[in-house]
Design an enzyme around this catalytic site. Structure first.
Site, PDB file in Angstrom:
ATOM      1  N   ASP B 488       0.867  -1.187   0.000  1.00 18.94           N
ATOM      2  CA  ASP B 488       0.000   0.000   0.000  1.00 18.94           C
ATOM      3  C   ASP B 488       0.907   1.242   0.000  1.00 18.94           C
ATOM      4  O   ASP B 488       2.125   1.120   0.110  1.00 18.94           O
ATOM      5  CB  ASP B 488      -0.852  -0.059   1.284  1.00 18.94           C
ATOM      6  N   ASP B 564      -9.105   4.010  -1.322  1.00 16.90           N
ATOM      7  CA  ASP B 564      -9.953   4.345  -0.176  1.00 16.90           C
ATOM      8  C   ASP B 564     -11.282   4.946  -0.608  1.00 16.90           C
ATOM      9  O   ASP B 564     -11.490   6.163  -0.548  1.00 16.90           O
ATOM     10  CB  ASP B 564      -9.192   5.289   0.762  1.00 16.90           C
TER      11      ASP B 564
END
Lengths: 535, 892
Positions: B488, B564
């Site tokens: 990530d 997100d």
């Protein structure tokens, strides 16, 4: 490695052969009777090799050779109890020596040993070991321990229940008495009210002649003690300013106040900007001087309240008006009597009335009256006082009645076994926090390194499933999380010989889970642990 | 706004200063080289124009004598592109014409432009609008403050050229973004070029944007931006940059499709003009075109640095051009089967008991599960490759508990390294000089999850070697070969950097500025992780990596997800175009956080999200630390039941998914597709992005609205195909939009007539448990009673398939005979799976039984049953092993 792969390959081939072989009969051949795989003996009459098989839902008739032939023919899955062919099927393991169990048919031959008798992995790549007798022994031991615990706990539960019932009866009789008292007090109040009215009429006639006298000193006299107090406490104010000024910026800001539960005036779990502004006298930030001069006066009572020095306002939901300290002083007594918080929080109306009536009281006369007038005034004062006493008595009665009613309405379990635990508190300490559970009150958290209590929830209700209602409690409306919900707690109860908070976790942000053991839940007759199988 | 974008956008159309110098032409078998001259600046360039396999040409332009080398990336392309011999090169004073097969390129000398023809039709035109800009490297003009006027005169006197305007641009030598300062030591170095696609109605590609699949005109807005960024709470229907960047653009019209791959790793902006959303296309410059109604798409690529390196892909069909792109950048290697199953994640599962409980609950609620994921909190204070030993005292035991039921663990590893002198990784990186440097040559220090952090430089081979070593099982304690990796924050995310990323003037290995390589930074990271996981199992197991940042070619290493997102209907809706867009850009392995990362979904949104996510390749629930727990059983019984059905549906189609992923690896075709890819001549499909197709056999139209009682489904095929509801087998013959009623229990999904789809109907705890289970074939006959489909089978985990250990079957129905033949006769794989059942929708009438014939089984008569309610004929239990060839004849 190579060797290993070869073996597994051979095993795989073997397994496929086995599967082909098994595919046709699909039954467990024993020396005695042919047992249909995946069903208990008791169901054998439904599976008769000498005739066609009727799906148990009656939807279809199929040749018996299609039973357990690894192809799903029946909509209800009943033709394949021993294979994985039907999506909705169940496989029965006998587990001799341990507990019999049904598993979903998709767990058959899936490489996981689910039945301790290994029967679910009859054509599997894993080798299972029959450990039923071992597990059975352990389980029985466990069972015994649990039963022992339940028995011991049950004794305590019975005691708790007896205590609870006594308490309930006491509450009931007390309530009955209070209701009678209340009616009497009402009558008395009315009587005193009439007397008061009459006395006041006489007084006002008598006072006519003194009418023009009118000083407006009220506010000044009320403020002066406060000011004095302020001056006296200047060093304290400065100290507190330093505490509040958490970033040492030389000013105390709205944001700094918002981090402190002390300033949660309306007790809704969060310090709103409005609330913070109130304390800072409508300024976004204040300097030390401003703080000492103005803000301190607003803050002090709440601080005292928090420190427990000032119990008076503890129960005040609406403490908006800045009260002079001597004023609250005499309220102190009555509040101490009516200490139990929950009730007062909800019943704000009487307090407001009270305050209003106090405000309406005429001021002490400054003028010198003639004797006759003075007598009438004294008489009126006296009547007012008598009347106020009755009002106070009624308020106290009302408050106590409300508390009792609430307690009586509250569900303390089928046999009142939780009643005597009401108000008891238990603590649990983990690496960072000390958690506290006050049964039927609130849950809270405090950092080990100090700081104030954070409320994790107020008693809401039992939230267990219909069958096990008393296994879960919910506490909600705790302090609101930054950018999130109000904190809440689910308490899961289990049987134990001791009332004890066993664990506290936070599975989701601001949603806490507590485990609490208590004898109150030890009831062998309605014991659920035994039936609680894997499925 | 970046100053280079301003300069590039300011270029006036139709006035290009560039011209070829035909006398300098050099040609070899597959390439011509020729000089290019800018008459505004007097700078010379070298143009290389190369013929590649698969109807592709490459245009490469660099300065002839650059002041210092300009950055050329070598990591996006799979290999050196395969060149192919040109048929002919013709030179006149006006132009140079190169011909390869049906394709032709004409390089116009003055003004410089390139027209590319496919089958004699002009398909792409480069620099037709004259927007090319190539800012040559220059020395910073030395200007003493009081003499500035003099300095300019001196400059002018030195040259007869008017210049390119960059010298006087105050933003060319330094620029501020909010409180950040970009020193721009190399000055202006932008490159830009325009491409026109006559005959095309829409443009697609250039992900990642949370926007419609068909690109919109940017005439009155900011251009599309490609600059990998960690965007907090991104909004939908925006062209702002997101986590990934793939600079490939496709243009499509009814007649043909084509594309350009702008091979540049710096920040890039793209302006789009489309005739479809413009009444007057001012940009069409003198196209010789006979057609009456002129469709055209124009694109203008602008990059901050690098060179011009463009691949022209001439199609002519959508699937051709998509394949041509993957020939350049590669395809995704076949994932392990578990990657296609269901993943359960959360920021964070708190400790190893929590993990065990969650896994156990999946059994209790009878839900399949492949992987439990651990986000950053598992580490010791965000020091990657370590564990929080209080919460995870025994990670290996935790992993074994999972693997005992065929499940896996994925843990997160991020590229920021905590600056902590007690952290071995930080000490190693500091001592060995493995961090990215700031402009002064010191270790760059930013702020991320652990606080003060530095960033390993994955452009340095030594760093890669070191990093790969960290994954070895004896080094990364608590992991096994069943632990896979989530990378990530690899944009990279820097909390205190400009736009939450690194400064552009940082310096990477080889002296390259971060500016030059920013968009491929995340790609370099996953490339190293892939190598690490590959080596960890001795090259036996297929790695699995999830990445947030990506670039062209990242499909070779990782699965991506849309970052997100939010628990909102608009975010559920946008997950389809976002994944379709990356899928056509080479990355089929795409998914969106199920339920939305931020905020809490209600049960309806939650259900609809699962039902939609069943049909996206990567299927993971993930949520923010401040959200409520939302495992499938946390709402209510009905929700659990509906989600369970959704999961079971997904698992039953895994054989199809797996086959399509294998086919993607072989031929580059996207696994999920927008409708226009399969139906290129139906203009109504061009803007549809709330449907998708799984391969070409299934059509999916999720519910994206609360309280929906019907959805409009577009049935493509112009009445030549019929679509069957996969649940009821109800046929839909009418082409075009049809309103289909929906309930909360399912979304509309259809199978095409003429297709055969393999399924597995026994849903287990995990794909590992399902490996040997039998197959069911769903056959839907076309109007001629025919159907066909493929099935791929292997061990589902290892690279053994690359050594011929697999089965690739062609299954057909023709003339009442179903046949399974091995497509690859040389390949073989010992499978235990057998053929359980065949359902034939719209079967021949009057079938009484069937006869199976195979080598090992001989001839066997099979039971058949016909269900008149749904017109489906079922063949009962052929039981033939899938590794065998067989026929089943339907008998009257």
């Amino acid at each position: 490695m190579d060797n290993h792969r070869q073996t597994s390959l051979m095993l795989a081939m073997l397994a496929s052969l086995l599967l082909l072989f098994l595919a046709t009969p699909g039954h467990v051949a024993g020396s005695e009777v042919l047992q249909i795989r995946g069903i208990p003996v008791i169901k054998n009459p439904l599976y008769r090799p000498d005739r066609d098989f009727e799906c148990l839902d009656g939807s279809k008739l199929i040749p018996f050779t299609w039973v357990n032939d690894d192809y799903c023919d029946c909509g209800d899955g009943s033709d394949e109890p021993g294979t994985t062919a039907c999506a909705n099927g169940w496989f029965y393991c006998d587990n001799v020596g341990h507990k019999q169990v049904y598993i979903p048919s998709s767990w058959v031959n899936d490489g996981v040993c689910d039945c301790c008798d290994t029967s679910d992995e009859y054509a599997s790549r894993v080798e299972c070991v029959n450990n039923c007798s071992e597990l059975g022994r352990e389980a029985r031991l466990e069972q015994q321990k649990a039963e022992q615990l339940a028995r011991e706990g049950n004794k305590l539960r019975v005691e708790l229940a007896a205590k609870g019932k006594t308490m309930k009866a006491e509450h009931q009789s007390r309530l009955a008495k209070l209701r009678v008292d209340y009616q009497e007090a009402e009558l008395l109040k009315r009587e005193k009210e009439i007397l008061k009215t009459q006395a006041e009429e006489r007084e006002s006639v008598a006072l006519e002649k003194y009418k023009p006298v009118e000083p407006e000193q009220q506010s000044a006299t009320e403020e002066s003690p406060g000011e004095e107090e302020e001056k006296l406490s200047t060093p304290e104010a400065e100290d507190y300013f330093k505490i509040l000024d958490s970033d040492s910026s030389g000013t105390v800001t709205v944001a700094e106040l918002q981090t402190r539960a002390t300033f949660d005036k309306n007790r809704d779990g969060a310090v709103s900007e409005e609330e913070a502004l109130y304390f800072l006298t409508d300024k976004k930030e204040v300097t030390l001087q401003e703080f000492v001069d103005t803000a301190w006066a607003n803050i002090k009572p709440y601080l005292m309240l928090e420190q427990g020095m000032f119990k008076a306002a503890e129960n005040k939901k609406e403490a908006d008006e800045q009260q002079s300290l001597d004023d609250s002083d005499h309220e102190k007594e009555e509040d101490e009597e009516g200490e139990i918080t929950d009730i007062e929080e909800e019943g704000t109306v009487p307090e407001e009335e009270q305050e209003q009536e106090q405000e309406n009281e005429p001021q002490e006369p400054e003028v010198q009256y003639d004797e006759e007038t003075q007598a009438l005034v004294d008489e009126a004062n006296n009547a007012r006082e008598r009347f106020q006493e009755t009002v106070k008595a009624i308020n106290e009665l009302e408050s106590e009645i409300r508390q009792l009613e609430e307690k009586l309405e509250r569900d303390y379990g089928p046999q009142e076994e939780f009643a005597s635990l009401d108000g008891e508190c238990f603590e649990y300490t983990d690496l960072e926090y000390i958690y506290k559970l006050c049964l039927f009150g609130k849950t809270s958290q405090k950092s080990k390194s100090g700081g104030s209590d954070v409320t994790l929830g107020h008693w809401y209700d039992w939230v267990g499933t219909a069958a096990n209602k008393y296994t879960k409690m919910k506490y909600d409306r705790g302090l609101t999380c930054w950018n999130g919900p109000a904190r809440s707690t689910i308490v899961t109860l289990s049987c134990g010989t001791e009332n004890k908070l066993i664990s506290v976790t936070e599975p989701s942000r601001c949603e806490y889970a507590m485990e609490f053991s208590t004898p109150a839940l030890c009831n062998p007759s309605s014991d659920t642990t035994d039936k609680h199988d894997e499925l | 706004m970046a100053s280079y974008r301003r300069r590039c956008r300011k270029v006036e159309p139709g006035k290009t200063p560039y011209q070829l110098l035909p006398d300098t032409l050099i040609q070899n078998e597959s390439m011509i080289t020729i000089d290019l001259f800018n008459k505004d600046t007097g700078v010379f360039y070298v143009v290389q124009f190369t013929s590649l396999k698969e109807s592709t040409f490459r245009l490469h332009i660099n300065e002839k004598n650059p002041l210092h080398p300009r950055y050329e990336n070598e990591y996006a392309l799979q290999d050196q592109p395969q060149i192919i011999k040109l048929d002919s090169v013709e030179k006149t004073t006006e132009s140079i014409t190169v011909v390869k097969g049906e394709n032709k390129a004409i390089l116009n000398v003055n003004p410089f432009k390139i027209d590319l023809y496919s089958k004699g039709v002009l398909t792409i035109s480069a620099n037709a609008r004259g927007l090319m800009r190539f800012e040559h490297l220059r020395t910073k003009p030395v200007r003493e403050p009081e003499q500035s006027e003099n300095a300019e005169t001196v400059e002018k006197n030195n040259t007869t050229y008017p210049g390119d305007g960059a010298d006087n641009d105050p933003g060319a030598w330094e620029e501020n973004f909010k409180e950040h300062h970009d020193t721009k030591p190399f000055g202006p170095e932008a490159v830009a070029m325009d491409f026109s696609f006559p005959g095309s109605e829409h443009a697609y590609g250039i992900p990642e944007h949370a926007d419609s699949l068909a690109l919109r005109s940017t005439k009155s807005s900011d251009p599309y931006r490609l600059y990998n960024l960690d965007v907090f709470e991104y909004e939908t229907n925006e062209r702002m940059a997101l986590y990934g960047a793939i600079p490939v653009l496709y243009a499509h019209g009814k007649e043909r499709s084509s594309g350009v791959f702008w091979h540049n790793t710096a920040e890039t902006w793209i302006d789009i003009l489309s005739s479809a959303d413009n009444n007057v296309v001012e940009s069409i410059v003198n196209f010789v075109s006979g057609s009456t109604k002129k469709f055209q798409v124009d694109a203008h690529f602008m990059s901050e640095s690098g060179v011009i390196d463009v691949f022209f892909m001439l199609g002519p069909k959508p699937l051709d051009v998509l394949k041509q792109y993957t020939v350049l950048t590669g395809t995704a290697p076949l994932p392990q089967m578990f990657a296609l199953g269901y993943h359960q994640s959360r920021w964070n599962y708190n400790d190893q008991d929590d993990v065990a409980t969650i896994a156990e609950s999946f059994d209790t609620y009878d839900l399949p599960l492949e992987v439990i994921w651990l986000d950053i909190e598992y580490t010791d204070n965000k020091k990657y490759f370590t564990w929080d030993s209080r919460k995870f005292p025994n990670p290996v035991e935790m992993v074994h508990n999972l693997t005992a039921k065929g499940r896996k663990l994925v843990v997160i590893i991020d590229p920021h390294i905590k600056r902590d002198s007690n952290y071995f990784l930080h000490n190693d990186a500091t001592n060995l000089g493995y961090y990215i440097k700031n402009k002064d040559g010191k270790d760059y220090e930013g702020w991320c999850w652990p606080g003060a952090s530095s960033y390993l430089d994955f452009f340095d081979p030594k760093v890669i070697e070191y990093y790969v070593g960290l994954y070895s099982l004896d080094k990364f304690h608590g992991t096994t070969n069943d632990v896979y990796i989530w990378n990530d924050m690899n944009e990279p995310s820097v909390f205190n950097g400009p736009e939450i990323t690194a400064l552009k003037d940082l310096v990477h290995h080889g002296g390259w500025e971060h500016r030059d390589v920013h968009n491929i930074n995340g790609h370099m990271y996953i490339r190293a992780t892939y190598e690490a996981l590959f080596r960890r199992s001795g090259g036996y197991l297929r790695p699995f990596i999830l990445t947030r940042a990506f670039f062209a070619g990242s499909q070779r290493y990782a699965t991506m997800w849309t970052g997100d997102n939010m628990a909102e209907w608009s975010h559920l809706r946008i997950s389809y175009p976002m994944c379709l867009s990356v899928a056509i850009s080479g990355m089929s392995l795409c998914g969106a956080d199920v339920g939305g990362f931020f905020k809490n979904p209600d049960s309806e949104l939650f259900i609809r999200w699962y039902q939609a996510a069943v049909w996206l390749p990567f299927f993971r629930q993930h949520s923010h630390i401040e959200t409520k727990r939302r495992e499938p059983w946390t709402f209510n019984e009905e929700t659990t039941q509906i989600v369970r059905e959704a999961l079971r549906l997904r698992y039953s189609y895994l054989p199809l998914w797996y086959t399509l992923f294998r086919e993607h690896e072989i031929n580059g075709l996207p696994v999920i597709r927008p409708l226009w890819v399969n139906y290129p001549s139906e203009s109504e499909t061009f803007t549809i992005d709330d449907h998708l197709q799984l391969g070409d056999s299934l059509l999916v139209r999720p519910v994206f609205q609360s309280g929906a009682t019907e959805v409009a489904v577009y049935f493509p095929g112009e009445n030549k195909v019929t679509w069957y509801d996969i649940d009821t087998m109800q046929p839909y013959q009418k082409a075009g939009y049809v309103k289909i009623p929906v309930t909360i229990y399912k979304i509309p999904v259809f199978q095409k007539s003429g297709s055969i789809v393999p399924r597995k109907m026994r849903i287990r705890r995990s794909t590992v448990a399902m490996k040997d289970d039998p197959y069911t074939l769903i056959i839907i006959t076309d109007s001629n009673g025919k159907a066909s489909g493929n099935l791929y089978i292997d061990d589902e985990i290892s690279f053994e398939y690359r050594h011929g250990k697999y089965l690739y079957l062609r299954i057909t129905l023709d003339n009442n005979k179903i046949t399974s033949t091995l497509i690859d006769k040389l390949a073989s794989y010992e499978t235990q799976s057998w053929l359980e059942r065949i359902d034939i929708a719209n079967p021949p009438q009057g079938i009484k039984s069937a006869q199976l014939e195979s080598h090992s089984m001989g001839k066997i008569t099979l039971e058949t049953t016909y269900n008149p309610h749904n017109n489906v004929l079922t063949i009962r239990k052929p039981a033939v092993n899938m590794g065998e060839e067989w026929t089943i004849e339907l008998l009257h």
